[in-house]
Design a protein around this motif. Sequence first.
Motif, PDB file in Angstrom:
ATOM      1  N   GLU A 151       0.322  -8.165 -10.736  1.00 49.46           N
ATOM      2  CA  GLU A 151       1.368  -7.977  -9.986  1.00 49.46           C
ATOM      3  C   GLU A 151       1.237  -6.726  -8.975  1.00 49.46           C
ATOM      4  O   GLU A 151       2.064  -6.447  -8.394  1.00 49.46           O
ATOM      5  N   GLY A 152       0.208  -6.242  -8.898  1.00 45.68           N
ATOM      6  CA  GLY A 152      -0.247  -4.930  -8.060  1.00 45.68           C
ATOM      7  C   GLY A 152      -0.319  -3.956  -8.968  1.00 45.68           C
ATOM      8  O   GLY A 152       0.179  -3.714 -10.076  1.00 45.68           O
ATOM      9  N   ALA A 153      -0.808  -2.551  -8.266  1.00 40.27           N
ATOM     10  CA  ALA A 153      -0.966  -1.475  -9.110  1.00 40.27           C
ATOM     11  C   ALA A 153       0.101  -0.776  -9.613  1.00 40.27           C
ATOM     12  O   ALA A 153       0.205  -0.251 -10.635  1.00 40.27           O
ATOM     13  N   HIS A 154       1.247  -1.224  -8.874  1.00 43.19           N
ATOM     14  CA  HIS A 154       2.471  -0.511  -9.170  1.00 43.19           C
ATOM     15  C   HIS A 154       3.073  -0.852 -10.595  1.00 43.19           C
ATOM     16  O   HIS A 154       3.937  -0.185 -11.137  1.00 43.19           O
ATOM     17  N   SER A 155       2.554  -2.127 -11.030  1.00 49.84           N
ATOM     18  CA  SER A 155       3.133  -2.718 -12.103  1.00 49.84           C
ATOM     19  C   SER A 155       2.536  -2.200 -13.603  1.00 49.84           C
ATOM     20  O   SER A 155       2.978  -2.395 -14.310  1.00 49.84           O
ATOM     21  N   ASP A 156       1.147  -1.709 -13.326  1.00 47.83           N
ATOM     22  CA  ASP A 156       0.539  -1.249 -14.274  1.00 47.83           C
ATOM     23  C   ASP A 156      -0.577  -0.059 -14.018  1.00 47.83           C
ATOM     24  O   ASP A 156      -1.369  -0.459 -13.833  1.00 47.83           O
ATOM     25  N   TRP A 157       0.090   1.222 -14.064  1.00 52.36           N
ATOM     26  CA  TRP A 157      -1.126   2.276 -13.520  1.00 52.36           C
ATOM     27  C   TRP A 157      -2.226   2.286 -14.525  1.00 52.36           C
ATOM     28  O   TRP A 157      -3.438   2.288 -13.882  1.00 52.36           O
ATOM     29  N   ASP A 158      -1.932   1.949 -15.754  1.00 54.04           N
ATOM     30  CA  ASP A 158      -3.208   2.133 -16.607  1.00 54.04           C
ATOM     31  C   ASP A 158      -4.331   1.108 -16.471  1.00 54.04           C
ATOM     32  O   ASP A 158      -5.357   1.565 -16.561  1.00 54.04           O
ATOM     33  N   SER A 217       1.048  -1.156  -0.036  1.00 54.70           N
ATOM     34  CA  SER A 217       0.031  -0.053  -0.038  1.00 54.70           C
ATOM     35  C   SER A 217       0.872   1.298  -0.118  1.00 54.70           C
ATOM     36  O   SER A 217       0.528   2.348  -0.569  1.00 54.70           O
ATOM     37  N   ARG A 218       2.003   1.139   0.530  1.00 50.10           N
ATOM     38  CA  ARG A 218       2.992   2.076   0.591  1.00 50.10           C
ATOM     39  C   ARG A 218       4.024   2.209  -0.599  1.00 50.10           C
ATOM     40  O   ARG A 218       5.004   2.980  -0.354  1.00 50.10           O
ATOM     41  N   HIS A 219       3.852   1.270  -1.311  1.00 45.60           N
ATOM     42  CA  HIS A 219       5.126   1.123  -2.629  1.00 45.60           C
ATOM     43  C   HIS A 219       5.259   2.279  -3.152  1.00 45.60           C
ATOM     44  O   HIS A 219       4.326   2.830  -3.738  1.00 45.60           O
ATOM     45  N   GLU A 220       6.538   2.667  -3.234  1.00 47.68           N
ATOM     46  CA  GLU A 220       6.960   3.926  -3.874  1.00 47.68           C
ATOM     47  C   GLU A 220       6.448   4.217  -5.376  1.00 47.68           C
ATOM     48  O   GLU A 220       6.372   5.415  -5.895  1.00 47.68           O
ATOM     49  N   ASN A 221       6.365   3.148  -5.984  1.00 48.84           N
ATOM     50  CA  ASN A 221       5.822   2.981  -7.671  1.00 48.84           C
ATOM     51  C   ASN A 221       4.391   2.872  -7.602  1.00 48.84           C
ATOM     52  O   ASN A 221       4.020   2.879  -8.547  1.00 48.84           O
ATOM     53  N   ARG A 222       3.711   2.921  -6.312  1.00 43.85           N
ATOM     54  CA  ARG A 222       2.289   2.713  -6.673  1.00 43.85           C
ATOM     55  C   ARG A 222       1.631   4.047  -7.254  1.00 43.85           C
ATOM     56  O   ARG A 222       2.103   5.074  -6.765  1.00 43.85           O
ATOM     57  N   PRO A 223       0.844   3.891  -8.152  1.00 49.69           N
ATOM     58  CA  PRO A 223      -0.047   5.178  -8.470  1.00 49.69           C
ATOM     59  C   PRO A 223      -0.646   5.864  -7.372  1.00 49.69           C
ATOM     60  O   PRO A 223      -1.208   5.560  -6.572  1.00 49.69           O
ATOM     61  N   TYR A 224      -0.360   7.336  -7.463  1.00 51.48           N
ATOM     62  CA  TYR A 224      -1.065   7.999  -6.411  1.00 51.48           C
ATOM     63  C   TYR A 224      -2.150   8.777  -6.789  1.00 51.48           C
ATOM     64  O   TYR A 224      -2.455   8.692  -8.076  1.00 51.48           O
ATOM     65  N   THR A 225      -2.876   9.656  -6.133  1.00 49.69           N
ATOM     66  CA  THR A 225      -4.180  10.124  -6.599  1.00 49.69           C
ATOM     67  C   THR A 225      -4.360  10.831  -7.956  1.00 49.69           C
ATOM     68  O   THR A 225      -4.963  10.740  -8.651  1.00 49.69           O
ATOM     69  N   LEU A 226      -3.031  11.808  -8.237  1.00 48.04           N
ATOM     70  CA  LEU A 226      -2.952  12.596  -9.384  1.00 48.04           C
ATOM     71  C   LEU A 226      -2.817  11.838 -10.224  1.00 48.04           C
ATOM     72  O   LEU A 226      -3.105  11.898 -11.724  1.00 48.04           O
ATOM     73  N   ASP A 227      -1.990  10.613 -10.325  1.00 47.89           N
ATOM     74  CA  ASP A 227      -1.955   9.512 -11.354  1.00 47.89           C
ATOM     75  C   ASP A 227      -3.384   8.921 -11.795  1.00 47.89           C
ATOM     76  O   ASP A 227      -3.480   8.615 -12.941  1.00 47.89           O
ATOM     77  N   PHE A 228      -4.035   8.626 -10.759  1.00 45.55           N
ATOM     78  CA  PHE A 228      -5.103   8.001 -11.142  1.00 45.55           C
ATOM     79  C   PHE A 228      -6.348   9.250 -11.740  1.00 45.55           C
ATOM     80  O   PHE A 228      -6.795   8.894 -12.755  1.00 45.55           O
ATOM     81  N   ILE A 229      -6.292  10.463 -11.287  1.00 43.45           N
ATOM     82  CA  ILE A 229      -7.017  11.406 -11.783  1.00 43.45           C
ATOM     83  C   ILE A 229      -6.776  11.596 -13.254  1.00 43.45           C
ATOM     84  O   ILE A 229      -7.578  11.713 -14.170  1.00 43.45           O
ATOM     85  N   GLU A 230      -5.437  11.546 -13.628  1.00 39.96           N
ATOM     86  CA  GLU A 230      -4.971  11.724 -15.137  1.00 39.96           C
ATOM     87  C   GLU A 230      -5.679  10.659 -15.747  1.00 39.96           C
ATOM     88  O   GLU A 230      -5.931  10.944 -17.105  1.00 39.96           O
ATOM     89  N   ARG A 231      -5.727   9.402 -15.334  1.00 37.83           N
ATOM     90  CA  ARG A 231      -6.129   8.346 -16.193  1.00 37.83           C
ATOM     91  C   ARG A 231      -7.715   8.039 -15.948  1.00 37.83           C
ATOM     92  O   ARG A 231      -8.505   7.348 -16.940  1.00 37.83           O
ATOM     93  N   LEU A 232      -8.596   8.628 -14.956  1.00 33.41           N
ATOM     94  CA  LEU A 232      -9.880   8.492 -14.999  1.00 33.41           C
ATOM     95  C   LEU A 232     -10.698   9.440 -15.524  1.00 33.41           C
ATOM     96  O   LEU A 232     -11.938   9.184 -15.971  1.00 33.41           O
TER      97      LEU A 232
END
Lengths: 288, 308
Positions: free
Chosen positions: B260-267, B54-69
């Motif tokens: 592999e988890g959200a950090h592996s594929d943000w899209d 949940s704290r993975h440094e490559n996990r997509p953050y809010t703005l990363d999701f906003i950009e894609r949603l």
Amino acid sequence: MAWFKRDKPSVQTPAEEERRVKTEGLFTKCPDCNNVIWKKELEGLLHVCPKCAFHFKIDARQRLEFLLDGGQSEEFDAHLRSSDPLQFVDQKNYPDRLEKAIESTGCNEAVVNVQGSLKGHEVVCAAMEYRFIGGSMGSVVGEKITRAIEKSLQTRKPLIIVSASGGARMMEGVLSLMQMAKICTALAQLHQEKIPYISVLTDPTTGGVTASFAMLGDLNIAEPKALIGFAGPRVIEQTIRQKLPDGFQRSEFLVEHGMLDAIVPRKELRDFVADWLVFMSNGRSAGQ
Amino acid sequence: MMSKFEELTELKERAEALPPEATEAIAELTLRITQLEESIGKENATAWDQVQLSRHENRPYTLDFIERLFTSFRPIHGDRRFADDTAIVGGMALLEDQPVMVIGQQKGRNTKERIYRNYGMAKPEGYRKAVRLMQIAEKFNRPILTFIDTPGAYPGTGAEARGQAEAIAHNLRTMAELQVPIVATVLGEGGSGGALALSLADRILMLRHSIYSVISPESCSAILWKDQAHTQQAAHALRLTAPDLEHFKVVDEVVPEPPEGAHSDWDAAAALVKESLLRNLGELQVQSAQQRLRGRSEKFRRIGEFVE
């Protein structure tokens, strides 16, 4: 042969342990000014130091006795008890902690709900019990406070909640946290129904209790020098890596920052609340 | 999970000491043990693994999701009282051409960003900004979508002086009164009161490898064990994973993540969130405001377990 003869028997000294006057448990020391106070005297003074006005912590039942009219209160929902939904184990089992708390406080949980009257005003009142696992809020505290709010909604009697709590109860995890949401949802209804709610914050009120119902009164009032905050002082000190100044997060600090409506000494609490209840009751005709 | 596993193993041992007629039972137990072992290996990583994911440094953050949603995200700033809190972002956006109000906690990815975002820990002005945005949404009858990813509300001196507790409490009561639909999505860390302040929603969705807890495992270990050595044990004891929260009926839906988890594929992660958001929002929008308010209040009213 002795020159003088002792006619009377010698003075009998009592045994070592009998020689001391037993004062243990009779006196207490004020933690603020170190004044030694006779406990009986302290009881007559609502547990307020006669020298420096330090407000000692009092338990929930004593609080209700001081606040409400004598012989009028009727407790409700006293039977609710915590289960162990998470089967939480740290150094002790949660059920063992609960058992010990019930034994030492004589309460089934960290809040006591009553219907009673305050200088003739019928009220619903919930008083928190700090000695019960630090007054922490788990499912039962959340449920009982919610039921107190619902009792207010049903009877349209004003609500008074006296807080004393370290916050959410870790041993019930996220269920404890969600009690904040549950209570605030009920308070929203009370707010819309324009039923008076007076929140009295006492030493200490922190964490999830402050960040939910304790700060949502029509009035948020506190006893002098009560520790009130969101984060505990130790957590803040670790964050900022500095020692906090004296008086930080005390009632006086909150008033200065506009976060509390008033500091009310224990002996004035009844009068203060009663006057505000006059203001808040049946005022709707005033504008017509 | 482990205790059940041990229990079954012990049962199996006892069963082996039994006469031949127990062989059927043994076979059944062996099968169940294999099933459990498999589930531990795959789905059920330890609670501590989940915390770290949940704290993975490559996990997509809010703005990363906003950009894609969304399209046309138009952020606005400030609480009109004191300051703009950069730990909370928000503004209008279009979700498949539908205007929505988006509010979320934002972490930083490198040291500079982390400091700028205050590690995703909001101050009172952040919560007051959030509530101001919600009131704009209420006025213009637009749904509110919140995104949660925070270690908690900021425990600092200024935050205390400006009423951190009052700010959170006020958000909770306001959210309980809003007539528009609210969907909260836990993206990463759901840290205590700071996360709750954006969670009083009609629906709470939670990504499969996100967590939601009353206290961080580190603090829990420090308080209950008086050291940092029991952090993993605390993580387990707190029952903070998405399936745990679904079990306690706090969360309405666990949103799957890429294998592999959200950090592996943000899209791919965002696509899964979008599907869930659209469906839940659609369900809420066919309800009347009264139905939603009742549903929201009943949802939280039911939470908690005790003996009557």
